[in-house]
Design a protein around this motif. Structure first.
Motif, mmCIF file in Angstrom:
data_model
loop_
_atom_site.group_PDB
_atom_site.id
_atom_site.type_symbol
_atom_site.label_atom_id
_atom_site.label_comp_id
_atom_site.label_asym_id
_atom_site.label_seq_id
_atom_site.Cartn_x
_atom_site.Cartn_y
_atom_site.Cartn_z
ATOM 1 N N LEU A 91 62.660 64.054 47.674
ATOM 2 C CA LEU A 91 63.075 64.030 46.257
ATOM 3 C C LEU A 91 64.584 64.676 46.013
ATOM 4 O O LEU A 91 65.108 64.473 44.940
ATOM 5 C CB LEU A 91 62.214 64.663 45.521
ATOM 6 C CG LEU A 91 60.843 63.891 45.227
ATOM 7 C CD1 LEU A 91 59.993 64.947 44.293
ATOM 8 C CD2 LEU A 91 60.885 62.605 44.671
ATOM 9 N N LEU A 92 64.882 65.765 46.736
ATOM 10 C CA LEU A 92 66.159 66.254 47.027
ATOM 11 C C LEU A 92 66.783 66.404 48.182
ATOM 12 O O LEU A 92 68.020 67.275 48.292
ATOM 13 C CB LEU A 92 65.690 68.009 46.811
ATOM 14 C CG LEU A 92 64.836 68.199 45.316
ATOM 15 C CD1 LEU A 92 64.219 69.578 45.195
ATOM 16 C CD2 LEU A 92 65.454 67.545 44.096
ATOM 17 N N ASP A 93 66.613 65.763 49.227
ATOM 18 C CA ASP A 93 67.327 65.817 50.489
ATOM 19 C C ASP A 93 68.612 65.174 50.423
ATOM 20 O O ASP A 93 69.526 65.361 51.639
ATOM 21 C CB ASP A 93 66.372 65.352 51.583
ATOM 22 C CG ASP A 93 66.013 63.964 51.510
ATOM 23 O OD1 ASP A 93 66.540 63.205 50.626
ATOM 24 O OD2 ASP A 93 65.237 63.372 52.290
ATOM 25 N N THR A 94 68.887 64.341 49.578
ATOM 26 C CA THR A 94 70.208 63.613 49.537
ATOM 27 C C THR A 94 70.878 63.801 48.140
ATOM 28 O O THR A 94 70.273 63.614 47.025
ATOM 29 C CB THR A 94 70.295 62.302 49.983
ATOM 30 O OG1 THR A 94 69.459 61.631 49.252
ATOM 31 C CG2 THR A 94 69.484 62.178 51.406
ATOM 32 N N PRO A 95 72.267 63.454 48.255
ATOM 33 C CA PRO A 95 72.775 63.331 47.038
ATOM 34 C C PRO A 95 72.409 61.984 46.076
ATOM 35 O O PRO A 95 72.047 62.272 45.011
ATOM 36 C CB PRO A 95 74.584 63.215 47.130
ATOM 37 C CG PRO A 95 74.771 64.088 48.340
ATOM 38 C CD PRO A 95 73.202 63.549 49.013
ATOM 39 N N GLN A 96 72.176 61.084 46.620
ATOM 40 C CA GLN A 96 71.570 59.909 46.030
ATOM 41 C C GLN A 96 70.059 60.183 45.376
ATOM 42 O O GLN A 96 69.758 59.734 44.176
ATOM 43 C CB GLN A 96 71.557 58.555 47.110
ATOM 44 C CG GLN A 96 71.047 57.416 46.220
ATOM 45 C CD GLN A 96 71.986 56.846 44.991
ATOM 46 O OE1 GLN A 96 72.956 56.875 45.211
ATOM 47 N NE2 GLN A 96 71.026 56.726 44.094
ATOM 48 N N ALA A 97 69.228 60.930 46.083
ATOM 49 C CA ALA A 97 68.031 61.220 45.749
ATOM 50 C C ALA A 97 68.081 62.112 44.405
ATOM 51 O O ALA A 97 67.263 61.645 43.672
ATOM 52 C CB ALA A 97 67.270 62.019 46.821
ATOM 53 N N ILE A 98 69.078 62.743 44.285
ATOM 54 C CA ILE A 98 69.307 63.840 43.113
ATOM 55 C C ILE A 98 69.598 62.762 42.135
ATOM 56 O O ILE A 98 69.419 63.276 40.915
ATOM 57 C CB ILE A 98 70.023 64.822 43.469
ATOM 58 C CG1 ILE A 98 69.380 65.631 44.357
ATOM 59 C CG2 ILE A 98 70.483 65.442 42.203
ATOM 60 C CD1 ILE A 98 70.323 67.037 44.994
ATOM 61 N N GLU A 99 70.594 61.905 42.296
ATOM 62 C CA GLU A 99 71.049 60.904 41.248
ATOM 63 C C GLU A 99 69.843 60.215 40.720
ATOM 64 O O GLU A 99 69.671 59.916 39.575
ATOM 65 C CB GLU A 99 72.081 59.932 41.901
ATOM 66 C CG GLU A 99 73.489 60.594 41.909
ATOM 67 C CD GLU A 99 74.419 60.770 40.757
ATOM 68 O OE1 GLU A 99 73.916 60.307 39.825
ATOM 69 O OE2 GLU A 99 74.803 61.807 41.065
ATOM 70 N N THR A 100 68.800 59.700 41.645
ATOM 71 C CA THR A 100 67.691 58.977 41.138
ATOM 72 C C THR A 100 66.877 59.996 40.413
ATOM 73 O O THR A 100 66.339 59.481 39.333
ATOM 74 C CB THR A 100 67.018 58.357 42.382
ATOM 75 O OG1 THR A 100 67.838 57.719 43.248
ATOM 76 C CG2 THR A 100 65.614 57.782 42.214
ATOM 77 N N LEU A 101 66.601 60.998 40.956
ATOM 78 C CA LEU A 101 66.124 61.854 39.834
ATOM 79 C C LEU A 101 66.565 62.249 38.522
ATOM 80 O O LEU A 101 65.625 62.051 37.710
ATOM 81 C CB LEU A 101 65.907 63.414 40.850
ATOM 82 C CG LEU A 101 65.160 64.378 40.083
ATOM 83 C CD1 LEU A 101 63.628 64.005 39.800
ATOM 84 C CD2 LEU A 101 65.222 65.784 40.583
ATOM 85 N N SER A 102 67.663 62.148 38.329
ATOM 86 C CA SER A 102 68.293 62.359 36.798
ATOM 87 C C SER A 102 68.223 60.894 36.309
ATOM 88 O O SER A 102 67.824 61.192 35.040
ATOM 89 C CB SER A 102 69.726 62.577 37.144
ATOM 90 O OG SER A 102 70.635 61.430 37.637
ATOM 91 N N GLU A 103 68.042 60.079 36.827
ATOM 92 C CA GLU A 103 67.717 58.683 36.107
ATOM 93 C C GLU A 103 66.330 58.749 35.580
ATOM 94 O O GLU A 103 65.822 58.276 34.684
ATOM 95 C CB GLU A 103 68.113 57.543 37.039
ATOM 96 C CG GLU A 103 69.691 57.249 37.336
ATOM 97 C CD GLU A 103 69.528 56.121 38.414
ATOM 98 O OE1 GLU A 103 68.736 55.528 38.481
ATOM 99 O OE2 GLU A 103 70.827 55.865 38.724
#
Length: 225
Positions: free
Chosen positions: A187-199
């Motif tokens: 859920l937090l291991d990549t910048p893209q994962a954090i972008e997805t989390l924000s969405e």
């Protein structure tokens, strides 16, 4: 943070001020304000002790910088006006994207949270400054967004409750960073994962707001009988 080291291939070595903030974050997080020494910070940063006076005024000024600057490149209130000009989904996405963006900094965020927890136990006044300068304006911006979307004639306690609930979803990923990383690290291991989390959080928040709108409509119907 490990002490920055320049190599012959470095074209933009870290600025002395930046090195001091990063070193101070680590030392203050580990030892607290009283336990940390400017000598230790300067040794870790590879800087002269006079640089603290030049850039921050004193140890307290350096502490305030270490407490606040690693989390953002600009104060949140500089972006508040942007929310008012966006549709609700876009405004929520912007809110969460900006709020969660520091999570991309990895270990630095863990040190920030450690320092924030220490500040709660050994207060210096930094938290109150953070509340006044950053947290309260951001909360007020979210409440204003809710007031507009829900068609309220004024902000009430339920609007504040909903605002705290919405932002609380994102706060969990800071406060519970170690727990989330242990249970579901992807859920937090990549910048893209954090972008997805924000969405995703923006979508959850929109559903919460829709639910609150329906609750208010139902309550007003009951009052009419």
């Amino acid at each position: 943070m490990a002490k920055p080291s320049a190599t012959p291939t470095d074209t933009n070595p870290p600025h002395p001020r930046s090195r001091l903030v990063k070193a101070a974050l680590r030392i203050f997080a580990e030892k607290g304000f009283e336990g940390a020494t400017t000598r230790d910070i300067c040794e870790l940063a590879g800087a002269n002790i006079s640089a603290i006076r030049y850039y921050f005024g004193d140890k307290a000024g350096l502490y305030r910088a270490a407490f606040t600057e690693p989390m953002c490149d600009a104060p949140c209130h500089t972006h508040i006006e942007a929310y008012a000009n966006l549709a609700l989904p876009e405004a929520l996405h912007l809110l969460f994207r900006e709020f969660l963006d520091p999570l991309k900094k990895g270990e630095e965020v863990r040190l920030v949270m450690k320092l924030h927890f220490r500040e709660m136990i050994e207060p210096t006044g930094a938290w109150q400054q953070e509340i006044d300068a950053e947290i309260k304006p951001q909360h007020e911006a979210l409440v204003s967004l809710l007031e507009q979307h829900l068609g309220l004639k004024g902000v009430d306690s339920d609007a504040h409750r909903l605002a705290f609930a919405i932002i609380g979803m994102a706060v969990q990923y800071y406060v519970g960073h170690e727990v989330v990383s242990a249970i579901c690290p992807e859920l937090l291991d990549t910048p893209q994962a954090i972008e997805t989390l924000s969405e995703r959080l923006a979508g959850y928040a929109a559903a919460m707001i829709e639910g609150e709108a329906k609750r208010r409509l139902l309550d007003s119907g009951h009052e009419g009988h």
